[in-house]
Motif scaffolding. Structure first.
Motif, mmCIF file in Angstrom:
data_model
loop_
_atom_site.group_PDB
_atom_site.id
_atom_site.type_symbol
_atom_site.label_atom_id
_atom_site.label_comp_id
_atom_site.label_asym_id
_atom_site.label_seq_id
_atom_site.Cartn_x
_atom_site.Cartn_y
_atom_site.Cartn_z
ATOM 1 N N GLU A 139 0.954 -1.201 -0.032
ATOM 2 C CA GLU A 139 0.220 0.030 -0.128
ATOM 3 C C GLU A 139 0.804 1.311 0.238
ATOM 4 O OE1 GLU A 139 -2.702 -0.258 3.119
ATOM 5 O OE2 GLU A 139 -3.778 -2.002 2.448
ATOM 6 N N TRP B 260 0.741 6.907 -7.446
ATOM 7 C CA TRP B 260 -0.433 7.402 -8.208
ATOM 8 C C TRP B 260 -0.209 7.513 -9.613
ATOM 9 C CZ3 TRP B 260 0.408 13.155 -9.201
ATOM 10 C CH2 TRP B 260 2.005 13.594 -8.772
ATOM 11 N N VAL C 83 -11.814 3.348 -7.755
ATOM 12 C CA VAL C 83 -11.164 2.558 -6.931
ATOM 13 C C VAL C 83 -11.910 1.085 -7.409
ATOM 14 C CG1 VAL C 83 -10.797 1.923 -4.682
ATOM 15 C CG2 VAL C 83 -10.594 4.353 -5.444
ATOM 16 N N LEU D 230 -9.285 -0.144 -10.092
ATOM 17 C CA LEU D 230 -8.404 -0.851 -9.122
ATOM 18 C C LEU D 230 -9.190 -2.218 -8.437
ATOM 19 C CD1 LEU D 230 -6.896 2.152 -7.246
ATOM 20 C CD2 LEU D 230 -6.095 1.027 -9.314
ATOM 21 N N GLN E 189 -8.393 -2.492 -5.024
ATOM 22 C CA GLN E 189 -6.825 -2.345 -4.581
ATOM 23 C C GLN E 189 -6.451 -1.025 -4.553
ATOM 24 O OE1 GLN E 189 -5.428 -4.946 -3.275
ATOM 25 N NE2 GLN E 189 -6.479 -6.690 -3.638
ATOM 26 N N GLY E 190 -7.236 -0.258 -3.543
ATOM 27 C CA GLY E 190 -6.551 1.140 -3.477
ATOM 28 C C GLY E 190 -7.419 2.035 -2.692
ATOM 29 N N ARG E 191 -7.234 3.215 -2.713
ATOM 30 C CA ARG E 191 -7.949 4.310 -1.801
ATOM 31 C C ARG E 191 -8.139 5.535 -2.699
ATOM 32 N NH1 ARG E 191 -2.813 3.487 -0.485
ATOM 33 N NH2 ARG E 191 -1.630 5.270 0.385
ATOM 34 N N PHE F 42 -5.048 6.135 -4.907
ATOM 35 C CA PHE F 42 -3.998 5.854 -4.783
ATOM 36 C C PHE F 42 -3.961 4.311 -4.940
ATOM 37 C CE2 PHE F 42 -3.585 9.762 -2.494
ATOM 38 C CZ PHE F 42 -2.493 10.427 -2.688
ATOM 39 N N LYS F 43 -2.983 3.611 -5.895
ATOM 40 C CA LYS F 43 -3.284 2.317 -6.068
ATOM 41 C C LYS F 43 -2.671 1.418 -5.165
ATOM 42 C CE LYS F 43 -0.484 2.092 -10.232
ATOM 43 N NZ LYS F 43 -0.473 1.603 -11.636
ATOM 44 N N ASN F 44 -2.837 0.322 -4.869
ATOM 45 C CA ASN F 44 -1.982 -0.871 -4.172
ATOM 46 C C ASN F 44 -0.860 -1.224 -5.130
ATOM 47 O OD1 ASN F 44 -3.743 -0.414 -1.819
ATOM 48 N ND2 ASN F 44 -4.735 -2.489 -2.105
ATOM 49 N N GLN F 45 0.091 -1.581 -4.790
ATOM 50 C CA GLN F 45 1.055 -1.874 -5.638
ATOM 51 C C GLN F 45 0.884 -3.671 -5.587
ATOM 52 O OE1 GLN F 45 3.149 -0.738 -7.886
ATOM 53 N NE2 GLN F 45 3.707 -2.790 -8.429
#
Length: 525
Positions: free
Chosen positions: A284, A288, A319, A323, A326-328, A491-494
């Motif tokens: 996390e 971006w 999201v 995503l 997988q993100g916020r 913001f995306k999870n990696q």
């Protein structure tokens, strides 16, 4: 700079890329393959247990413009190479705190205009030369060279590089043109690698855990373990970093066991690769993928148009859909880990009515624009553009999505697209501003140059009182939030993937695949 050798992965990679499409993925979904399976269990976070072997990494993107220059990385493979060949004076740890690496310590004078740097002793370059003060001075001067400025040149503009002074073999006097409170964080950026004084890009030498062997831009690079590395050497004998401009080809290569790990797993493939015995690593970070509006071009010169475009975005839908959860959501601000991050600003939400009103007031009712994107930007980039285009219809805006390949997007028009996208890794706010939100910044893709914003940033640079500095930075963020050129929708999870026999991976807040720290990986477990 390019060297050719008989490399078994060459033919494999070309075949996988040429196949491209989803045939293999479809077969895997039908349960016909088990290419990722191995004797190892879920080893994420576990200590590596095997030594030796070849580690093959599939990286997103790549083109003939790939580089080994640690001071000018652009795309994902460039960063992966830089992290493993070279090192910086400072780095960020797993909690994104600055810690010394090649530096032992660094202290400012009372007025903050002179810093004294002390280096670690006994650190060797790949060619056997011992790291000393002259190398640091040469590296900083190379980065800031006015005749050939690199990506870190703007950040180093505060340093009087002409007056850098060697005090002894391990000590450097760093004079500044003005006080700068966060010099350690600035020097921890990827683009601040230390190279030997006689650095030759054709035969790159660093202090990192791997040694250069060969490099074919747009294809792959080959490195070997540096046995005299000053910390614990890498576990694997050899490292191959392989370009994959196509997402499907990258996943296919993993399923075929032709690579051992890959960055940026397409989110819709998580269950599939797990079903085939692969492992998925989720971090996390503060990464971006913004939409970028040039504030000095066409309709985006009017800040009402920029405000309207930000109001078009349905962030929770982005999201959920792009995503897959997988993100916020984001609030058109970057650097969420920075203590100065402005949490007080109201969360921007979709307001199509207000967006229509602003566009009409600006004389752009029924706006028609082109949005340029590419799979080379990273997972979800094309989907983000397509969903934004759908959302924009509600405000009477027509968005024509233009999908380009990585080489085109990051080619001659990069940083000049009027309306486009990009990707950024985690950075603290001031360091990010130095890279992308100031006049002369190397990646100022929005061409942002707001006088009030610049004044606040200049004040914050020299403020050593953290509380006062954070207030200045929050004020700067408020300006950028209201009239900047970025749409930071989330913001995306990696999400990365690796074969079951690979171990040593842990979640990190910055680059993919455990911050590309491949010395900690082992294979064959």
């Amino acid at each position: 700079m390019t060297q050719h050798a008989n490399r078994p992965t060459d033919t494999i990679r070309r075949r996988t890329v040429l196949r491209g499409g989803g045939g293999l993925l479809a077969a895997a979904a039908a349960g016909l393959l088990s290419g990722c399976s191995g004797s190892g269990g879920d080893s994420s976070g576990a200590k590596p247990v095997n030594k030796g072997g070849l580690l093959r990494i599939g990286c997103t993107g790549g083109s003939a413009k790939d580089t080994l220059d640690p001071h000018n990385p652009v795309i994902w493979p460039d960063h992966a190479r830089a992290v493993n060949l070279f090192e910086r004076l400072f780095v960020h740890d797993e909690r994104y705190r600055v810690k010394p690496l090649l530096a032992e310590s660094m202290e400012p004078s009372k007025d903050g205009t002179i810093w004294t740097l002390r280096l670690r002793s006994g650190v060797e370059f790949h060619n056997g030369k011992t790291l000393d003060a002259d190398d640091v001075i040469a590296s900083l001067r190379r980065i800031a060279d006015p005749k050939a400025p690199t990506a870190g040149a703007t950040s180093l503009s505060v340093v009087d590089v002409a007056d850098l002074k060697r005090l002894d073999s391990l000590t450097v006097r760093i004079p500044l043109k003005a006080p700068y409170a966060l010099l350690e964080d600035l020097l921890a950026q990827t683009v601040m690698a230390i190279v030997p004084a006689d650095f030759d890009l054709r035969k790159p030498v660093g202090t990192g855990p791997f040694v250069y062997k060969s490099f074919t831009p747009g294809d792959q690079s080959v490195f070997t373990r540096f046995d005299d590395y000053w910390r614990r050497p890498a576990y694997v004998d050899q490292l191959h970093i392989i370009d994959f401009p196509d997402d499907t080809a990258r996943v296919n290569a993993l399923l075929r066991h032709e690579i051992d790990a890959m960055d940026n797993l397409p989110l819709e493939q998580i269950k599939l690769v797990e079903a085939q015995g692969c492992k998925v690593l989720i971090s996390e970070p503060g990464a971006w993928t913004p939409l970028t509006m040039r504030v000095n071009a066409g309709p985006f010169e009017d800040d009402r148009v920029r405000q309207a475009m930000r109001l078009i975005v349905d962030r929770p839908q982005m999201v959920r859909q792009v995503l897959r959860g997988q993100g916020r959501i984001g609030n058109d601000l970057y650097s969420p880990f920075d203590p100065a991050y402005n949490h007080d600003l109201p969360q921007r939400v979709q307001d199509l009515g207000k967006a229509k009103f602003l566009l009409k007031a600006a004389g752009y009712e029924g706006l028609n624009v082109e949005l340029v994107t590419s799979n080379g930007i990273g997972i979800g980039a094309v989907e983000t553009a397509q969903l934004f285009a759908q959302q924009a219809r509600g405000a009477g805006v027509t968005v024509r999505v233009r999908k380009t390949d990585s080489g085109t997007f990051y080619g001659d028009k990069y940083l000049r697209w009027p309306f486009a996208m990009d990707y950024w890794f985690t950075r603290n706010y001031l360091a990010q501003v130095e890279q992308g939100s100031m006049k002369g910044a190397p990646y100022n893709e929005t061409h942002w140059n707001d006088p009030e914003f610049v004044s606040l940033i200049n004040q914050a640079r020299g403020q050593f009182d953290e509380g006062k500095r954070n207030e200045l930075l929050k004020a700067a963020q408020k300006i950028e939030h209201e009239r900047g050129g970025y749409i930071v929708w989330g913001f995306k999870n990696q999400v990365d993937a690796y074969a079951a026999g690979v171990s040593g991976l842990v979640p990190t807040p910055s680059h993919p695949l455990s911050d590309y720290r491949f010395r900690d990986f082992s294979v064959g477990g």
